[in-house]
Design a protein around this motif. Structure first.
Motif, PDB file in Angstrom:
ATOM      1  N   ASP A 164       0.814  -1.214   0.000  1.00 13.07           N
ATOM      2  CA  ASP A 164       0.000   0.000   0.000  1.00 13.07           C
ATOM      3  C   ASP A 164       0.848   1.265   0.000  1.00 13.07           C
ATOM      4  OD1 ASP A 164      -2.353  -1.451   0.058  1.00 13.07           O
ATOM      5  OD2 ASP A 164      -2.451  -1.467   2.245  1.00 13.07           O
ATOM      6  N   ARG A 165       2.151   1.106   0.205  1.00 17.60           N
ATOM      7  CA  ARG A 165       3.079   2.226   0.226  1.00 17.60           C
ATOM      8  C   ARG A 165       4.117   2.023  -0.873  1.00 17.60           C
ATOM      9  NH1 ARG A 165       1.325   6.240   3.714  1.00 17.60           N
ATOM     10  NH2 ARG A 165       3.337   7.088   3.167  1.00 17.60           N
ATOM     11  N   SER A 166       4.943   3.015  -1.107  1.00 19.70           N
ATOM     12  CA  SER A 166       5.970   2.841  -2.135  1.00 19.70           C
ATOM     13  C   SER A 166       7.168   2.096  -1.563  1.00 19.70           C
ATOM     14  CB  SER A 166       6.412   4.196  -2.702  1.00 19.70           C
ATOM     15  OG  SER A 166       7.211   4.890  -1.775  1.00 19.70           O
ATOM     16  N   ILE A 167       7.757   1.278  -2.406  1.00 16.68           N
ATOM     17  CA  ILE A 167       9.008   0.617  -2.060  1.00 16.68           C
ATOM     18  C   ILE A 167       9.874   0.664  -3.308  1.00 16.68           C
ATOM     19  CG2 ILE A 167       8.054  -1.664  -2.517  1.00 16.68           C
ATOM     20  CD1 ILE A 167       9.990  -2.688  -0.293  1.00 16.68           C
ATOM     21  N   THR A 168      11.047   1.261  -3.144  1.00 19.90           N
ATOM     22  CA  THR A 168      11.975   1.363  -4.259  1.00 19.90           C
ATOM     23  C   THR A 168      13.339   0.852  -3.814  1.00 19.90           C
ATOM     24  OG1 THR A 168      12.481   3.653  -3.666  1.00 19.90           O
ATOM     25  CG2 THR A 168      10.819   3.324  -5.373  1.00 19.90           C
ATOM     26  N   VAL A 169      14.110   0.443  -4.783  1.00 19.94           N
ATOM     27  CA  VAL A 169      15.468  -0.028  -4.543  1.00 19.94           C
ATOM     28  C   VAL A 169      16.377   0.852  -5.386  1.00 19.94           C
ATOM     29  CG1 VAL A 169      17.031  -1.996  -4.693  1.00 19.94           C
ATOM     30  CG2 VAL A 169      14.627  -2.375  -4.113  1.00 19.94           C
ATOM     31  N   LEU A 170      17.247   1.609  -4.715  1.00 19.14           N
ATOM     32  CA  LEU A 170      18.118   2.556  -5.420  1.00 19.14           C
ATOM     33  C   LEU A 170      19.548   2.426  -4.929  1.00 19.14           C
ATOM     34  CD1 LEU A 170      15.875   5.763  -5.186  1.00 19.14           C
ATOM     35  CD2 LEU A 170      16.297   4.366  -7.224  1.00 19.14           C
ATOM     36  N   PRO A 171      20.521   2.561  -5.853  1.00 14.23           N
ATOM     37  CA  PRO A 171      21.917   2.542  -5.415  1.00 14.23           C
ATOM     38  C   PRO A 171      22.255   3.799  -4.618  1.00 14.23           C
ATOM     39  CG  PRO A 171      21.767   2.914  -7.778  1.00 14.23           C
ATOM     40  CD  PRO A 171      20.381   2.687  -7.297  1.00 14.23           C
ATOM     41  N   ALA A 172      23.252   3.670  -3.756  1.00 12.89           N
ATOM     42  CA  ALA A 172      23.648   4.770  -2.896  1.00 12.89           C
ATOM     43  C   ALA A 172      24.010   6.026  -3.675  1.00 12.89           C
ATOM     44  CB  ALA A 172      24.821   4.347  -1.998  1.00 12.89           C
ATOM     45  N   ASP A 173      24.706   5.879  -4.809  1.00 14.50           N
ATOM     46  CA  ASP A 173      25.115   7.073  -5.548  1.00 14.50           C
ATOM     47  C   ASP A 173      23.921   7.886  -6.048  1.00 14.50           C
ATOM     48  OD1 ASP A 173      24.489   5.226  -7.559  1.00 14.50           O
ATOM     49  OD2 ASP A 173      26.180   5.785  -8.839  1.00 14.50           O
ATOM     50  N   VAL A 174      22.831   7.230  -6.388  1.00 17.76           N
ATOM     51  CA  VAL A 174      21.613   7.939  -6.810  1.00 17.76           C
ATOM     52  C   VAL A 174      21.009   8.674  -5.615  1.00 17.76           C
ATOM     53  CG1 VAL A 174      19.253   7.619  -7.664  1.00 17.76           C
ATOM     54  CG2 VAL A 174      21.140   6.403  -8.758  1.00 17.76           C
ATOM     55  N   LEU A 175      20.955   8.016  -4.472  1.00 22.48           N
ATOM     56  CA  LEU A 175      20.433   8.664  -3.270  1.00 22.48           C
ATOM     57  C   LEU A 175      21.298   9.845  -2.858  1.00 22.48           C
ATOM     58  CD1 LEU A 175      19.527   5.400  -1.367  1.00 22.48           C
ATOM     59  CD2 LEU A 175      17.894   7.164  -2.119  1.00 22.48           C
ATOM     60  N   LEU A 176      22.594   9.698  -2.943  1.00 18.55           N
ATOM     61  CA  LEU A 176      23.508  10.761  -2.557  1.00 18.55           C
ATOM     62  C   LEU A 176      23.454  11.950  -3.524  1.00 18.55           C
ATOM     63  CD1 LEU A 176      26.462   8.493  -1.468  1.00 18.55           C
ATOM     64  CD2 LEU A 176      25.123   9.974   0.046  1.00 18.55           C
ATOM     65  N   ALA A 177      23.107  11.678  -4.767  1.00 17.65           N
ATOM     66  CA  ALA A 177      23.008  12.738  -5.768  1.00 17.65           C
ATOM     67  C   ALA A 177      21.719  13.543  -5.620  1.00 17.65           C
ATOM     68  CB  ALA A 177      23.105  12.161  -7.174  1.00 17.65           C
ATOM     69  N   GLY A 178      20.794  13.018  -4.824  1.00 15.72           N
ATOM     70  CA  GLY A 178      19.552  13.748  -4.574  1.00 15.72           C
ATOM     71  C   GLY A 178      18.520  13.431  -5.589  1.00 15.72           C
TER      72      GLY A 178
END
Length: 176
Positions: A162-176
Motif C-alpha cells: 500500500d506504500r511505495s518501495i523502491t530499490v536505489l543505489p547509494a550514488d543515486v540517493l547521494l546525488a539527490g
C-alpha cells in the motif's frame, strides 16, 4: 525528512565467511547517514542482542558496532533479539513519531534481518527505499552473495504494498 535504518552492522558479523563488499557497504552507509543527518533526518541503528555464548551476546565483543561506522550521539538505537526489529521493540512507535517521508534501509544480513526490516517497515505504512548496494551477507550453500543480493533487490522492487518501495543505489540517493 528521511530516516535511515541500519541493521546489525556489528563486529559479530566478521565471524565466519567474508561478507560481500563489506568495506564498500560501510563506506556507503557512512555517506548516507551523513546525508540524512545533514538534511535534518534521523539515523536509527539496529543492534542484535544474541543469546549467551553466541557471536552477538549482549556486552560481548561481537555486540559492538563496527568501529569503521560513523555514529553520532543524536542517533537512535533499537536493540532486538529476533530477525524482525519491530518485534518486542519500540521501532514502530519511533518511526510513527518521526513520520519520515521515507525510510532508507541498509545493513546485514540481506536474506534475514534486512529482509525482515524491509517487509515490516512497509507493512507499518512507511515509504521504503532499500539501498541497493547497502546490504551484505556471506555466500550461502546454494547461492553466492551477489546472487542473493540481486534476488532480494528484485523481490523488494516487486512487492505488492500500500506504500511505495523502491530499490536505489547509494550514488543515486547521494546525488539527490
Amino acid at each position: 525528512m528521511d530516516a535511515i535504518v541500519i541493521v546489525d552492522m556489528q563486529v559479530g558479523l566478521l565471524e565466519g565467511a567474508p561478507k560481500h563488499d563489506l568495506g564498500g557497504v560501510i563506506d556507503r552507509i557512512n555517506a548516507l547517514t551523513a546525508m540524512v543527518r545533514r538534511e535534518g533526518g534521523t539515523v536509527i541503528w539496529i543492534r542484535h542482542c544474541g543469546k549467551p555464548g553466541d557471536s552477538f551476546e549482549r556486552g560481548g565483543r561481537g555486540w559492538a558496532f563496527l568501529p569503521e561506522l560513523s555514529r553520532c550521539q543524536d542517533d537512535l538505537l533499537v536493540e532486538k533479539s529476533l530477525n524482525d526489529p519491530y518485534v518486542g521493540t519500540r521501532l514502530k512507535e519511533m518511526l510513527e513519531g518521526l513520520a519520515p517521508h521515507r525510510v532508507l534501509i541498509a545493513g546485514w544480513a540481506t536474506d534475514f534481518c534486512v529482509d525482515a526490516t524491509v517487509r515490516s517497515t512497509v507493512s507499518c505504512g512507511h515509504n521504503v527505499v532499500v539501498v541497493q548496494d547497502g546490504h551484505t551477507l556471506a555466500d550461502r550453500p546454494h547461492l553466492d552473495a551477489p546472487a542473493v543480493i540481486a534476488h532480494h533487490n528484485w523481490i523488494w522492487s516487486n512487492l505488492i504494498t500500500d506504500r511505495s518501495i523502491t530499490v536505489l543505489p547509494a550514488d543515486v540517493l547521494l546525488a539527490g
